[in-house]
Design a protein around this motif. Structure first.
Motif, PDB file in Angstrom:
ATOM      1  N   ALA A  13       0.657  -1.097  -0.009  1.00  0.00           N
ATOM      2  CA  ALA A  13       0.031   0.043  -0.004  1.00  0.00           C
ATOM      3  C   ALA A  13       0.988   1.407  -0.167  1.00  0.00           C
ATOM      4  CB  ALA A  13      -0.857   0.130   1.148  1.00  0.00           C
ATOM      5  N   PHE A  35       2.366   1.562  -3.668  1.00  0.00           N
ATOM      6  CA  PHE A  35       1.628   1.826  -5.095  1.00  0.00           C
ATOM      7  C   PHE A  35       0.180   2.354  -4.567  1.00  0.00           C
ATOM      8  CE2 PHE A  35       3.971  -2.355  -5.575  1.00  0.00           C
ATOM      9  CZ  PHE A  35       4.616  -1.861  -6.572  1.00  0.00           C
ATOM     10  N   ALA A  36      -0.214   2.892  -3.388  1.00  0.00           N
ATOM     11  CA  ALA A  36      -1.410   3.414  -3.593  1.00  0.00           C
ATOM     12  C   ALA A  36      -1.308   4.868  -3.892  1.00  0.00           C
ATOM     13  CB  ALA A  36      -1.857   3.537  -1.678  1.00  0.00           C
ATOM     14  N   SER A  57      -1.810   5.366 -10.894  1.00  0.00           N
ATOM     15  CA  SER A  57      -2.680   4.855 -11.780  1.00  0.00           C
ATOM     16  C   SER A  57      -1.674   5.116 -13.186  1.00  0.00           C
ATOM     17  CB  SER A  57      -3.880   5.529 -11.806  1.00  0.00           C
ATOM     18  OG  SER A  57      -3.641   7.067 -12.164  1.00  0.00           O
ATOM     19  N   ALA A 117      -4.439   2.137  -8.158  1.00  0.00           N
ATOM     20  CA  ALA A 117      -4.181   1.607  -7.032  1.00  0.00           C
ATOM     21  C   ALA A 117      -4.759   2.688  -5.874  1.00  0.00           C
ATOM     22  CB  ALA A 117      -3.030   1.188  -6.502  1.00  0.00           C
ATOM     23  N   ASP A 118      -5.719   2.115  -4.877  1.00  0.00           N
ATOM     24  CA  ASP A 118      -5.969   3.135  -3.710  1.00  0.00           C
ATOM     25  C   ASP A 118      -5.840   2.597  -2.359  1.00  0.00           C
ATOM     26  OD1 ASP A 118      -7.790   1.075  -3.533  1.00  0.00           O
ATOM     27  OD2 ASP A 118      -9.587   2.043  -4.770  1.00  0.00           O
ATOM     28  N   GLY A 123      -6.779  -1.404  -2.554  1.00  0.00           N
ATOM     29  CA  GLY A 123      -6.108  -2.502  -3.132  1.00  0.00           C
ATOM     30  C   GLY A 123      -6.013  -1.915  -4.558  1.00  0.00           C
ATOM     31  N   LEU A 124      -5.575  -2.908  -5.464  1.00  0.00           N
ATOM     32  CA  LEU A 124      -5.303  -2.779  -6.928  1.00  0.00           C
ATOM     33  C   LEU A 124      -6.361  -3.208  -7.791  1.00  0.00           C
ATOM     34  CD1 LEU A 124      -3.196  -2.266  -9.126  1.00  0.00           C
ATOM     35  CD2 LEU A 124      -2.574  -4.752  -8.875  1.00  0.00           C
ATOM     36  N   THR A 125      -6.746  -2.288  -8.838  1.00  0.00           N
ATOM     37  CA  THR A 125      -7.722  -2.689  -9.613  1.00  0.00           C
ATOM     38  C   THR A 125      -7.267  -2.474 -11.148  1.00  0.00           C
ATOM     39  OG1 THR A 125      -8.344  -0.386  -9.868  1.00  0.00           O
ATOM     40  CG2 THR A 125      -9.532  -1.544  -7.845  1.00  0.00           C
ATOM     41  N   ARG A 172     -10.107  -6.945  -9.290  1.00  0.00           N
ATOM     42  CA  ARG A 172      -9.708  -6.036  -8.181  1.00  0.00           C
ATOM     43  C   ARG A 172      -9.261  -7.134  -7.123  1.00  0.00           C
ATOM     44  NH1 ARG A 172     -10.330  -1.776  -4.618  1.00  0.00           N
ATOM     45  NH2 ARG A 172     -11.344  -0.373  -6.205  1.00  0.00           N
ATOM     46  N   TRP A 223      -4.853  -5.413  -0.836  1.00  0.00           N
ATOM     47  CA  TRP A 223      -3.439  -5.396  -0.490  1.00  0.00           C
ATOM     48  C   TRP A 223      -2.840  -6.658  -0.089  1.00  0.00           C
ATOM     49  CZ3 TRP A 223      -1.470  -2.338  -3.731  1.00  0.00           C
ATOM     50  CH2 TRP A 223      -1.866  -1.080  -3.981  1.00  0.00           C
TER      51      TRP A 223
END
Length: 469
Positions: free
Chosen positions: A84, A87-88, A91, A97-98, A101-103, A111, A114
């Motif tokens: 997190a 990468f959070a 994009s 990534a928020d 997690g990753l989408t 989706r 983390w």
């Protein structure tokens, strides 16, 4: 072997678990994925892994497989918190990534959290490093293809699924048994108890589905299934009232049963004893060995389920003839004639031959005893009845006209090497004879054979009709 997988697999799992300091829950998840214990789709984690790598390739701008390998093997990215933090908020293209997690938005929405991504990277490390990095160049090449074309996640997922399937085949000794037993448990609707007719019905269902398994092979599967169920006390009480999916952990209990069974196999089966009998003296001819093997190979069914043993001996030979005729493309009676079971041996004839073999083995044991007594010098101390039996055994020895019986010293040494095996073979052959006699009183051997011939002939005709045409 542990948990259904071999030492190599255990070491591969341990390397990843220890290197990434995985929690007990994450280690258990990884083991389930590797062994295929994820339900209902054992390949779903590999599909997720391929999409996770596709997302990371976009976020990092990875242009080569080595970049994705670096991410997968980086111990600093082994935790959800580390991922997190790295990468959070990033994009790129279809990847984002928020805080959760990753989408991926394309080619289809996907989706993961983390925590889920941390597990998937542990799986990536496993497929890269398993078997002492033996497959590392191959898997790295697949990652390279994905880095160049991130939309090819589906292709990578299929490659990884085939790769892990091959790994399971090499390192999960119980995989084939687990697959067979899953079919048996499903057919029995969770019951661990079954009858001779359940075995026959399962084989008929497999034949009707186009599988064409040998009846003897199916019976052997039920032998092992019964032993596994007994090891685990009926698989902890599986019942017909509930579906398999509702029985929490039944796959794990089955795997444990098979593992326990594999570790507790008897030292020598009856088939092994027959195969290992020395050639001299010729206590059993080749034909006699084959007859005994046919009747006793389903141990312990020869004494507990004699009808299945008779079915396997009689109609198993017919089916073997059909398979051999197809393999050779000719020779002997045609398929239609074989499928009619006109040449199937009647149960009464099989039982009679077993009785003859039991008598013969008893005679061999008396000779073995006589030779041993003579060697010890204790024969003169026997009572009158035992002396008479000893004289009879000596007379039998002189009458036998088989290879290896012309030299008394060689006969004595030969019997000394095999007498323990002969005792067990004679005892089990006698048990089969008594079980067949009880079956005859209860059901009638002739009536049972007539009914079974109609059933097997119908199944053979349907299964082999295409080849016959």
């Amino acid at each position: 072997m542990s948990g259904g997988y071999d030492e190599r697999c255990a070491a591969d799992l341990a390397n990843v678990g220890e290197g990434r300091e995985l929690s007990r829950a994450d280690r258990a998840w990884l083991a389930r994925v590797v062994t295929g214990a994820v339900r209902p789709n054992r390949d779903k984690p590999l599909w997720d892994l391929a999409h996770a790598l596709a997302g990371l390739a976009r976020l990092t701008g990875a242009g080569a497989g080595r970049d994705l390998v670096t991410l997968a093997l980086d111990p600093r990215l082994a935790t959800p918190e580390a991922l997190a933090a790295r990468f959070a908020g990033a994009s790129a293209g279809a990847a984002a990534a928020d805080a959760r997690g990753l989408t991926l938005a394309a080619p289809r929405p996907w989706r993961t959290t983390w925590a889920g991504l941390a597990r998937l990277l542990a799986l990536a490390e496993f497929v890269l490093t398993a078997e002492d990095l033996a497959q590392f160049p191959l898997v790295t090449g697949w990652f390279d293809d994905l880095a160049k074309e991130p939309d090819e996640a589906e292709r990578l997922a299929k490659r990884l699924a085939r790769h892990l399937a091959a790994y399971r085949s090499d390192h999960l000794p119980l995989l084939a048994s687990e697959r067979r037993f899953r079919g048996i448990l499903g057919f029995l609707r969770g019951r661990s108890a079954f009858t001779d007719d359940d075995i026959l019905a399962f084989w008929r269902a497999e034949m009707a589905a186009g599988e064409r398994p040998g009846f003897r092979t199916v019976a052997e599967h039920f032998v092992t299934f019964e032993a596994a169920a007994a090891v685990r006390e009926g698989l902890d009480g599986l019942s017909a009232a509930a579906s398999l999916d509702a029985m929490e952990g039944w796959e794990e209990r089955l795997t444990a049963s098979l593992s326990d069974l594999a570790q507790g196999e008897p030292a020598a089966s009856l088939a092994d004893l027959l195969a290992d009998l020395p050639d001299g003296p010729k206590v059993l001819t080749g034909s006699e060995r084959n007859d005994l093997a046919d009747l006793l190979r389903l141990e312990p069914f020869h004494r507990t389920r004699p009808l299945t043993a008779l079915r396997a001996a009689s109609f198993g030979r017919v089916q073997s003839g059909l398979a051999n005729r197809l393999r050779r493309g000719g020779g002997g009676a045609d398929l239609a004639a074989r499928a009619s079971c006109a040449e199937a041996e009647e149960y009464r004839a099989l039982a009679a031959r077993a009785a003859d073999l039991a008598h013969h083995l008893g005679r061999m044991l008396r000779i073995a005893a006589a030779l041993r007594l003579a060697a010890t010098g204790l024969a003169d101390d026997l009572d009158a009845e035992a002396q008479a039996a000893l004289r009879e055994a000596e007379a039998d020895l002189r009458r036998i006209r088989r290879a290896g019986f012309d030299d008394r010293a060689r006969v004595a040494s030969g019997f000394a090497a095999m007498d323990a095996a002969l005792v067990r073979l004679a005892e089990e052959t006698g048990r089969f004879v008594r079980a067949a006699e009880a079956l005859d009183r209860r059901q009638g051997l002739d009536a049972a054979f007539a009914a079974d011939r109609a059933v097997f002939a119908q199944a053979f005709a349907a299964a082999y009709a295409g080849e016959a045409a």
